[in-house]
Structures are given as structure tokens and as C-alpha cells.
Design a protein around this motif. Structure first.
Motif, mmCIF file in Angstrom:
data_model
loop_
_atom_site.group_PDB
_atom_site.id
_atom_site.type_symbol
_atom_site.label_atom_id
_atom_site.label_comp_id
_atom_site.label_asym_id
_atom_site.label_seq_id
_atom_site.Cartn_x
_atom_site.Cartn_y
_atom_site.Cartn_z
ATOM 1 N N PHE A 369 32.677 -19.143 21.298
ATOM 2 C CA PHE A 369 32.548 -18.117 22.333
ATOM 3 C C PHE A 369 31.280 -18.339 23.164
ATOM 4 N N ASN A 370 31.272 -17.738 24.346
ATOM 5 C CA ASN A 370 30.171 -17.858 25.295
ATOM 6 C C ASN A 370 29.054 -16.896 24.867
ATOM 7 N N ALA A 371 28.148 -17.375 24.017
ATOM 8 C CA ALA A 371 27.121 -16.519 23.417
ATOM 9 C C ALA A 371 25.734 -16.917 23.898
ATOM 10 N N ALA A 372 24.872 -15.905 24.040
ATOM 11 C CA ALA A 372 23.522 -16.150 24.554
ATOM 12 C C ALA A 372 22.512 -15.274 23.842
ATOM 13 N N LYS A 373 21.265 -15.694 23.910
ATOM 14 C CA LYS A 373 20.136 -14.890 23.461
ATOM 15 C C LYS A 373 19.310 -14.473 24.675
ATOM 16 N N TYR A 374 18.868 -13.224 24.641
ATOM 17 C CA TYR A 374 18.006 -12.653 25.672
ATOM 18 C C TYR A 374 16.573 -12.963 25.250
ATOM 19 N N VAL A 375 15.934 -13.926 25.911
ATOM 20 C CA VAL A 375 14.639 -14.448 25.474
ATOM 21 C C VAL A 375 13.523 -13.952 26.401
ATOM 22 N N VAL A 376 12.694 -13.084 25.863
ATOM 23 C CA VAL A 376 11.543 -12.568 26.615
ATOM 24 C C VAL A 376 10.366 -13.526 26.454
ATOM 25 N N TYR A 377 9.646 -13.755 27.552
ATOM 26 C CA TYR A 377 8.427 -14.555 27.483
ATOM 27 C C TYR A 377 7.341 -13.879 28.316
ATOM 28 N N GLY A 378 6.088 -14.249 28.059
ATOM 29 C CA GLY A 378 4.958 -13.681 28.781
ATOM 30 C C GLY A 378 3.757 -13.613 27.850
ATOM 31 N N SER A 379 2.610 -13.296 28.394
ATOM 32 C CA SER A 379 1.413 -13.200 27.562
ATOM 33 C C SER A 379 1.568 -12.066 26.559
ATOM 34 N N VAL A 380 0.821 -12.148 25.458
ATOM 35 C CA VAL A 380 0.898 -11.117 24.425
ATOM 36 C C VAL A 380 0.614 -9.738 25.022
ATOM 37 N N ARG A 381 -0.395 -9.667 25.866
ATOM 38 C CA ARG A 381 -0.753 -8.386 26.487
ATOM 39 C C ARG A 381 0.415 -7.796 27.272
ATOM 40 N N GLU A 382 1.129 -8.644 27.989
ATOM 41 C CA GLU A 382 2.210 -8.158 28.847
ATOM 42 C C GLU A 382 3.418 -7.660 28.064
ATOM 43 N N VAL A 383 3.696 -8.266 26.922
ATOM 44 C CA VAL A 383 4.942 -7.955 26.210
ATOM 45 C C VAL A 383 4.764 -6.960 25.064
ATOM 46 N N VAL A 384 3.548 -6.440 24.857
ATOM 47 C CA VAL A 384 3.316 -5.489 23.768
ATOM 48 C C VAL A 384 4.268 -4.278 23.830
ATOM 49 N N PRO A 385 4.502 -3.642 25.001
ATOM 50 C CA PRO A 385 5.463 -2.525 25.017
ATOM 51 C C PRO A 385 6.850 -2.940 24.527
ATOM 52 N N TYR A 386 7.290 -4.140 24.912
ATOM 53 C CA TYR A 386 8.583 -4.663 24.455
ATOM 54 C C TYR A 386 8.574 -4.860 22.946
ATOM 55 N N LEU A 387 7.490 -5.417 22.415
ATOM 56 C CA LEU A 387 7.391 -5.674 20.980
ATOM 57 C C LEU A 387 7.381 -4.378 20.172
ATOM 58 N N ILE A 388 6.743 -3.350 20.694
ATOM 59 C CA ILE A 388 6.723 -2.061 19.999
ATOM 60 C C ILE A 388 8.139 -1.495 19.895
ATOM 61 N N ARG A 389 8.927 -1.625 20.963
ATOM 62 C CA ARG A 389 10.322 -1.159 20.907
ATOM 63 C C ARG A 389 11.110 -1.921 19.854
ATOM 64 N N ARG A 390 10.892 -3.240 19.766
ATOM 65 C CA ARG A 390 11.611 -4.039 18.763
ATOM 66 C C ARG A 390 11.193 -3.628 17.357
ATOM 67 N N ALA A 391 9.904 -3.374 17.167
ATOM 68 C CA ALA A 391 9.421 -2.951 15.851
ATOM 69 C C ALA A 391 10.043 -1.628 15.448
ATOM 70 N N GLN A 392 10.098 -0.697 16.389
ATOM 71 C CA GLN A 392 10.656 0.622 16.093
ATOM 72 C C GLN A 392 12.150 0.545 15.796
ATOM 73 N N GLU A 393 12.867 -0.342 16.484
ATOM 74 C CA GLU A 393 14.301 -0.508 16.236
ATOM 75 C C GLU A 393 14.581 -1.048 14.838
ATOM 76 N N ASN A 394 13.651 -1.817 14.314
ATOM 77 C CA ASN A 394 13.854 -2.437 13.003
ATOM 78 C C ASN A 394 13.169 -1.692 11.871
ATOM 79 N N THR A 395 12.811 -0.439 12.131
ATOM 80 C CA THR A 395 12.195 0.404 11.111
ATOM 81 C C THR A 395 13.256 1.254 10.426
ATOM 82 N N SER A 396 13.181 1.361 9.129
ATOM 83 C CA SER A 396 14.130 2.180 8.371
ATOM 84 C C SER A 396 13.607 3.604 8.266
ATOM 85 N N VAL A 397 14.386 4.553 8.766
ATOM 86 C CA VAL A 397 14.015 5.964 8.681
ATOM 87 C C VAL A 397 14.337 6.502 7.294
ATOM 88 N N THR A 398 15.387 5.970 6.663
ATOM 89 C CA THR A 398 15.858 6.497 5.380
ATOM 90 C C THR A 398 15.146 5.893 4.187
#
Length: 419
Positions: A369-398
Motif C-alpha cells: 500500500f501507498n504508506a508514508a511517515k509524517y516527518v517533522v524537522y527543525g531545531s530543538v527549540r522550534e519543535v518543542v511544542p510538537y514534542l510536548i504534544r507527542r509526549a502527552q499522546e503517549n502518556t497513560s492516564v489509567t
């Protein structure tokens, strides 16, 4: 169980039938999303253990909450050791590199597994003209860079990176232009058009990301303008529909009708949505009805209905199923195979975020199948908001293992390694 012929029995029978359908579907499609061997084939034992360690940390909600606040503060204070720590852990997991040249290694690695890359310069919420122009120029550089690579067909951009958020909001609210804001708005148009024009001439495409509902009408208007201008022969520009909004299915239908009437190919990226808590909090605070579906089931139904619509009209709609939901991925794969649509059809794509849902992306690619990855790039400072969202998505509430942590743990067990 009170009555074997009552509602409980019916529910169990339905679940049993669903499991049988899933097993038969997996066999027919030669597609197994539980296959961690394929999903993590490109990871060494050392890399896999590091990934497990990271997701183990992210599994603790309190740790992610504290870490997010400390990380943001430390980045603002330009503490170098913090940037280094972020780069070697969470950045390495979820981002392709700090520059396009660094991202090349990620692109090559994905290509070896027949996975395409969608490049996204991770800068967000820029304010002054120099920053906004820098974002435009970086997008233009990524188009030039990607146009020379067969496995990077698309870049992604955000309107809030090309224009002030407050201006986009005021346009949607109907605030009258001043001479200054009129000039600013024209600059947004100029930047977006430059990106779409470059993509058109270089044989590339552009995803325009969805954002908060209080600027989305402005984003929709500009995206439609670009699609009408550039999608006459192929899908150069894609808009994005966040299907957790209860008005988006009707919007998709209306958008399709307009595209047919005005003679352009519709490009649509389907997502469930990324700002649910923010949207609901703002609606409650300001006293209007939440734009978000009341239940997850309603969102799932809307998403899969939109997916069916796009597949039914794949000759006139180029779509990307940008979901991490297994059922939605299976649905598209099933419909394509049932209708004898080529698995690598250019108008039907799957996409997941880099560093997440590898069992979907890698197994889809392995099945043709026609599959892709969404690849973010940029300096650490620039992508911190994006990284925080990824961290929160992978946190277990239960307190249970998050999905990503569990899948990595399964592969470690399959390899006979110790965590």
C-alpha cells in the motif's frame, strides 16, 4: 450472565463475529497489524531497548506533566544541556532531524522499507514578518530538496506559520481590515501562493494542516483558493478535515460539490483532530456549543464515513488517511482490495507520524500500500511544542501500558531480549 439470549449474549456474538471478520480480513489482505517483526525490522536491539525505555518514561503522566513545563522553561532560558538531552531522547524518537540534511538519514531509512516521507518544517506560531518569511523560505527549500527524491512526494505547512494567528482569527471574526492588516493578509497569500506554485512546478504536493476552529474558516478559504488555482491537472494542494468536528462531514460533501462545479481535483487529508481539550475548554469558557463530537464513537463514525466517501470518489478526490486508528486503516485496505483498486494508487495514501504506529505504516508498506511517515524537522527549540504534544499522546492516564509502549515490549519479548 442473566440471560444467554439477552443483550449480553448479543454483544458477545457481535464481538465474536467481529474477531472472525478481522482474522479473515487479515488473511485475505496479507496484512497483519500485530506483526511487530515487520514494524521494527529496521531497529537494532539497542535502538529498540532505547525506544522501550523512552516510552516507559512517557507512560508516567506526572513525569510528562513536570517534564513538559521544565523543558519549555529551560529551552526559553537557552540551557544547552537541556537541548542536548531532548535531542538524544524524545527528539530522536519523533523528529527526522534538525535540518534537511540531517533528515536525509531518516528518509533513506524509511525508503528501505518502501515508506514515503512527508516533510514538515516544525516551526509554529510565528509573529513578526522576518520569522514568517523564514518559514516560507524553509518550505521552499524543502520543496527543492524533496523534488530530487522519489520517496518524498509531499511537504506539509501550517497557515499559523505563515501569518499571525491573531490576524487569521480576526479575519474569521469579520473584523474590518486596516491598511496594515490588509497588507499583512496579502503577505500571507503571497507566502502560501509561493509555496504552492513551487510545489506545482516541481511535481510536488502540499498538505495545508488544520488548526483551531476559530481560525479554520480562514484556513479553509485560503486552502480552497489554492486548490482551485493549482489542482487542475493533479492534486498539488490538500486541505485537512478534522473529523472530530461535527460539521466536517457536511463540509467535505460541500467541498466536493464545489470542486466538481469549479473543475478542480479535490485534495483532502483526513485526521481525527488534535485540539480536543483546547476546543472544549474555549467553548465552555466563551459560552458556545463545542464543535467537537460528544463521543469517540461519533467521531469514529464520521471519520469512516468520510473515508468511504473519498474512496468511492477516488478518481476525483486525492485523499490521505492520516489516522493512527487500526480499524480505519483496515477499512481502507479492505475497500481497496474488494474494489480492485491498485494498492499503490496515487490518490489513496496512508500516513502516520514518525515515531508512532509503526505497526500500521510498516505493515501497510510491506503489503504494497501507498504508506508514508509524517516527518517533522527543525531545531530543538522550534519543535518543542510538537514534542510536548507527542509526549502527552503517549502518556497513560489509567496506569496501563500505552499502545506504543506495549507494541515495543511485544517485539522485545519476541526477540528474547530483556527490558
Amino acid at each position: 450472565m442473566e440471560n444467554s439470549s439477552g443483550p449480553y449474549r448479543k454483544k458477545i456474538d457481535e464481538m465474536s463475529d467481529l474477531m472472525k471478520d478481522m482474522l479473515n480480513l487479515t488473511k485475505d489482505l496479507q496484512l497483519d497489524f500485530s506483526n511487530t517483526q515487520i514494524a521494527f525490522a529496521d531497529r537494532s536491539d539497542k535502538e529498540l531497548n532505547k525506544t522501550a525505555w523512552l516510552f516507559g518514561l512517557l507512560n508516567h503522566q506526572w513525569l510528562v506533566g513536570i517534564g513538559s513545563k521544565i523543558g519549555l522553561a529551560a529551552i526559553k532560558l537557552h540551557l544547552p544541556f537541556v537541548q542536548g538531552a531532548i535531542k538524544n531522547t524524545i527528539f530522536e524518537q519523533f523528529c527526522g532531524g534538525t535540518t534537511l540534511l540531517e533528515a536525509q538519514k531518516t528518509i533513506d531509512r524509511l525508503q528501505r522499507s518502501n515508506i514515503k516521507t512527508i516533510l514538515d518544517y516544525g516551526a509554529e506560531a510565528k509573529e513578526d514578518e522576518s520569522e514568517l518569511n523564514h518559514t516560507m523560505n524553509e518550505n521552499l527549500r524543502s520543496i527543492e530538496f524533496a523534488s530530487k527524491q522519489s520517496f518524498v512526494p509531499i511537504i506539509s505547512t501550517k497557515l499559523s506559520g505563515l501569518g499571525r494567528f491573531e490576524l487569521l482569527e480576526s479575519v474569521q471574526a469579520g473584523v474590518a481590515f486596516t491598511e496594515e492588516t490588509k497588507s499583512e493578509y496579502k503577505s500571507i497569500l503571497r507566502r502560501l501562493d509561493a509555496i504552492c506554485h513551487a510545489a506545482s512546478t516541481k511535481g510536488m504536493s502540499v498538505f495545508i494542516d488544520a488548526e483551531e476552529s476559530w481560525i479554520q474558516d480562514t484556513v479553509d478559504h485560503l486552502a480552497e483558493m489554492m486548490m482551485k488555482r493549482y489542482n487542475t491537472e493533479r492534486a498539488v494542494v490538500y486541505t485537512t478535515c478534522q473529523m472530530y468536528r461535527h460539521d466536517r462531514l457536511q463540509y467535505l460533501y460541500e467541498l466536493y460539490e464545489r470542486a466538481q462545479k469549479e473543475g478542480y481535483l479535490l485534495g483532502v487529508k483526513l485526521v481525527r483532530g488534535a485540539y480536543m481539550e483546547k476546543e472544549r475548554d474555549r467553548a465552555e469558557e466563551m459560552g458556545y456549543s463545542s464543535p467537537i463530537h460528544a463521543t469517540k464513537e461519533a467521531t469514529d463514525e464520521a471519520y469512516n464515513t468520510a473515508l468511504r466517501f473519498c474512496i468511492n470518489h477516488h478518481d476525483k478526490i486525492a485523499s490521505c488517511n492520516a489516522s493512527h486508528n487500526t480499524d480505519s486503516a483496515l477499512l481502507q485496505a479492505k475497500l481497496m482490495v474488494e474494489r480492485n483498486i491498485p494498492r499503490n494508487h496515487p490518490n489513496l495514501m496512508f500516513c502516520q507520524l514518525y515515531g508512532m504506529s509503526d505497526t500500521l505504516t510498516f505493515n501497510l508498506a510491506a503489503a504494497g500500500f501507498n504508506a508514508a511517515k509524517y516527518v517533522v524537522y527543525g531545531s530543538v527549540r522550534e519543535v518543542v511544542p510538537y514534542l510536548i504534544r507527542r509526549a502527552q499522546e503517549n502518556t497513560s492516564v489509567t496506569g496501563d501500558m500505552s499502545r506504543e509502549y506495549r507494541l515495543v515490549a511485544d517485539e522485545i519479548k519476541r526477540r528474547g531480549l530483556k527490558m
